[in-house]
Design a protein around this motif. Structure first.
Motif, mmCIF file in Angstrom:
data_model
loop_
_atom_site.group_PDB
_atom_site.id
_atom_site.type_symbol
_atom_site.label_atom_id
_atom_site.label_comp_id
_atom_site.label_asym_id
_atom_site.label_seq_id
_atom_site.Cartn_x
_atom_site.Cartn_y
_atom_site.Cartn_z
ATOM 1 N N CYS A 1 0.850 -1.190 0.000
ATOM 2 C CA CYS A 1 0.000 0.000 0.000
ATOM 3 C C CYS A 1 0.886 1.240 0.000
ATOM 4 O O CYS A 1 1.987 1.224 0.553
ATOM 5 C CB CYS A 1 -0.895 0.026 1.236
ATOM 6 S SG CYS A 1 -2.119 -1.288 1.301
ATOM 7 N N SER B 1 -5.701 -2.678 3.159
ATOM 8 C CA SER B 1 -4.840 -3.624 2.435
ATOM 9 C C SER B 1 -5.541 -4.909 2.025
ATOM 10 O O SER B 1 -4.921 -5.751 1.360
ATOM 11 C CB SER B 1 -3.619 -3.982 3.294
ATOM 12 O OG SER B 1 -4.016 -4.612 4.500
ATOM 13 N N GLU C 1 -4.123 -8.198 -0.078
ATOM 14 C CA GLU C 1 -3.940 -9.446 0.668
ATOM 15 C C GLU C 1 -4.571 -10.605 -0.108
ATOM 16 O O GLU C 1 -4.002 -11.702 -0.186
ATOM 17 C CB GLU C 1 -4.548 -9.334 2.061
ATOM 18 C CG GLU C 1 -3.809 -8.385 2.992
ATOM 19 C CD GLU C 1 -4.450 -8.298 4.363
ATOM 20 O OE1 GLU C 1 -4.838 -9.351 4.908
ATOM 21 O OE2 GLU C 1 -4.568 -7.180 4.895
ATOM 22 N N ALA D 1 0.160 -2.605 4.761
ATOM 23 C CA ALA D 1 -0.365 -1.243 4.765
ATOM 24 C C ALA D 1 0.742 -0.217 4.955
ATOM 25 O O ALA D 1 1.742 -0.469 5.638
ATOM 26 C CB ALA D 1 -1.398 -1.091 5.882
ATOM 27 N N TRP E 1 -1.061 -0.265 -4.128
ATOM 28 C CA TRP E 1 -2.487 -0.094 -3.857
ATOM 29 C C TRP E 1 -2.761 1.261 -3.216
ATOM 30 O O TRP E 1 -2.091 1.662 -2.264
ATOM 31 C CB TRP E 1 -2.979 -1.197 -2.920
ATOM 32 C CG TRP E 1 -4.422 -1.020 -2.535
ATOM 33 C CD1 TRP E 1 -4.906 -0.335 -1.457
ATOM 34 C CD2 TRP E 1 -5.562 -1.499 -3.250
ATOM 35 N NE1 TRP E 1 -6.283 -0.369 -1.456
ATOM 36 C CE2 TRP E 1 -6.712 -1.066 -2.547
ATOM 37 C CE3 TRP E 1 -5.726 -2.247 -4.413
ATOM 38 C CZ2 TRP E 1 -7.997 -1.372 -2.970
ATOM 39 C CZ3 TRP E 1 -7.010 -2.554 -4.837
ATOM 40 C CH2 TRP E 1 -8.130 -2.113 -4.116
#
Length: 255
Positions: free
Chosen positions: A122, A129, A133, A151, A173
């Motif tokens: 992230c 997250s 995952e 994260a 992300w």
């Protein structure tokens, strides 16, 4: 079919279900597993949530379980929270924790030797997250080497990880526009390693609604959804026939 979020279609189908109780989640026309999972989450019944998630992952492949059971229930919790004046935050947190725990229990296949990994992280400041995952777990099931950093990975640490591992690609992300960082994306796409004259760069794969759709840059592509994202990464990680080199450039990938 997919676990849709809208209402049922018209026609002479079964009679409409009875009105939902006030605390029910707005699921729409979904698989029964979604309803059982949402009821257990609203009750904060962690053992039942865990049991239902294990059953969904045992009876379906991970992508199907995510698309048809897990994600629709998460979306329903999010919509309920948005309309309930800050209520249901505890339901969302409990459900997210149980989903994360279930994903972490999925054992990956052995990695091929000397195969560069895919890194997943992230952006700094991003705490959501779960989608990557799920992507990490699905890559593991397919034997694709992956390194997941979770994260809010600091930018400097992410740069160091790329230089240390020489990855095939980096999945970055961002859940919201406030955390997405185009400057970070550009700097990652520019990292090089290897011998002079044969330098290599990672493919940069931007995932999450924070990035929008206007993505530009060398070896940079947008991912949309778990199923199509897996296809992109598997193509990237698969060596070309007769060579030890990675597959197609990201620009060749669709969603």
């Amino acid at each position: 079919g997919a676990c849709g979020l809208g209402g049922p279609g018209g026609g002479g189908g079964p009679p409409a279900p009875p009105p939902a109780p006030p605390d029910a989640l707005p699921l729409g026309a979904v698989r029964p597993e979604c309803r059982g999972l949402s009821r257990a989450a609203v009750r904060l019944d962690a053992p039942t949530v865990a049991e239902l998630l294990e059953a969904a992952l045992a009876e379906n492949d991970l992508v199907t379980a995510w698309e048809e059971v897990i994600a629709p229930t998460l979306h329903a919790v999010g919509r309920k929270w948005a309309t309930a004046g800050e209520r249901y935050v505890e339901v969302e947190h409990l459900l997210s924790w149980q989903i994360s725990a279930a994903l972490h229990r999925i054992r990956p296949l052995p990695e091929p030797p000397r195969s560069p990994p895919v890194l997943l992280a992230c952006v700094p400041g991003e705490q959501h997250s779960l989608p990557i995952e799920a992507l990490t777990a699905a890559l593991g099931q397919r034997g694709v080497p992956a390194r997941m950093f979770g994260a809010a990975l600091p930018a400097e640490a992410l740069h160091d990880a790329v230089r240390r591992t020489g990855p095939r690609g980096v999945v970055l992300w961002a859940q919201s526009r406030t955390t997405a960082d185009p400057a970070l994306a550009r700097s990652l796409a520019g990292i090089e390693w290897g011998l002079r004259g044969a330098r290599t760069r990672p493919a940069l794969l931007l995932a999450g609604p924070g990035w929008g759709t206007d993505v530009r840059g060398p070896r940079t592509e947008r991912l949309y959804g778990l199923r199509s994202g897996l296809a992109v990464i598997e193509a990237l990680a698969r060596p070309r026939a007769g060579t030890g080199e990675a597959g197609a450039e990201p620009a060749a990938y669709g969603s």
